[in-house]
Design a protein around this motif. Structure first.
Motif, mmCIF file in Angstrom:
data_model
loop_
_atom_site.group_PDB
_atom_site.id
_atom_site.type_symbol
_atom_site.label_atom_id
_atom_site.label_comp_id
_atom_site.label_asym_id
_atom_site.label_seq_id
_atom_site.Cartn_x
_atom_site.Cartn_y
_atom_site.Cartn_z
ATOM 1 N N GLU A 1 0.830 -1.212 0.000
ATOM 2 C CA GLU A 1 0.000 0.000 0.000
ATOM 3 C C GLU A 1 0.858 1.252 0.000
ATOM 4 O OE1 GLU A 1 -0.428 -2.380 2.337
ATOM 5 O OE2 GLU A 1 -2.437 -3.178 2.050
ATOM 6 N N ILE B 1 2.189 1.862 -3.468
ATOM 7 C CA ILE B 1 1.134 2.354 -4.355
ATOM 8 C C ILE B 1 0.861 3.825 -4.089
ATOM 9 C CG2 ILE B 1 -1.334 2.179 -4.845
ATOM 10 C CD1 ILE B 1 -1.019 -0.864 -4.530
ATOM 11 N N PHE B 2 0.743 4.209 -2.817
ATOM 12 C CA PHE B 2 0.485 5.612 -2.512
ATOM 13 C C PHE B 2 1.684 6.489 -2.860
ATOM 14 C CE2 PHE B 2 -2.866 3.891 0.369
ATOM 15 C CZ PHE B 2 -3.932 4.459 -0.322
ATOM 16 N N CYS C 1 -4.113 0.606 -6.865
ATOM 17 C CA CYS C 1 -4.846 0.678 -5.603
ATOM 18 C C CYS C 1 -6.185 -0.049 -5.709
ATOM 19 C CB CYS C 1 -5.049 2.140 -5.214
ATOM 20 S SG CYS C 1 -5.875 2.385 -3.643
ATOM 21 N N TYR C 2 -6.893 0.167 -6.818
ATOM 22 C CA TYR C 2 -8.161 -0.536 -7.019
ATOM 23 C C TYR C 2 -7.958 -2.045 -7.141
ATOM 24 C CZ TYR C 2 -11.036 3.612 -7.557
ATOM 25 O OH TYR C 2 -11.713 4.768 -7.340
#
Length: 111
Positions: A3, A6-7, A40-41
């Protein structure tokens, strides 16, 4: 950890759009940001299950939802078409202006 990567990708694309002055670099930054959003999706959609929803005799299997996958494929196609449309716009701007720096283009085209 995934995560955070990704961010970080999303934020790198966002800050690239804001800080870069070259129009091609802005388009590439937007593509990086959209790749992070799609990742993210995909990460959120894959948490429910990993198996393909096919009818079988096995019980108690957590299936992956196919709807987010279809939405993501649609988002990839729309993102590609928007990117190509913006590149055509930059090509048309490049005919009239010697540079692709946004500040120089604004300075040359103000009345």
């Amino acid at each position: 950890m995934l995560e955070a990567c990704i961010f970080a990708t999303i934020f790198c694309g966002f800050f690239g759009i804001i800080l870069k002055k070259n129009l091609v670099m802005k388009i590439i930054s937007m593509d990086v940001m959209s790749t992070g959003v799609i990742a993210c999706y995909v990460l959120i959609a894959s948490r429910n299950g990993l198996f393909t929803p096919i009818i079988s005799n096995v019980k108690d299997i957590r299936y992956a939802d196919p709807v987010p996958q279809a939405v993501i494929l649609t988002a990839i196609v729309i993102g590609f078409s928007i990117q190509s449309l913006m590149l055509v716009g930059v090509m048309k701007l490049a005919r009239d202006n010697p540079t692709l720096e946004s500040s120089e283009i604004e300075k040359n085209n103000t009345p």
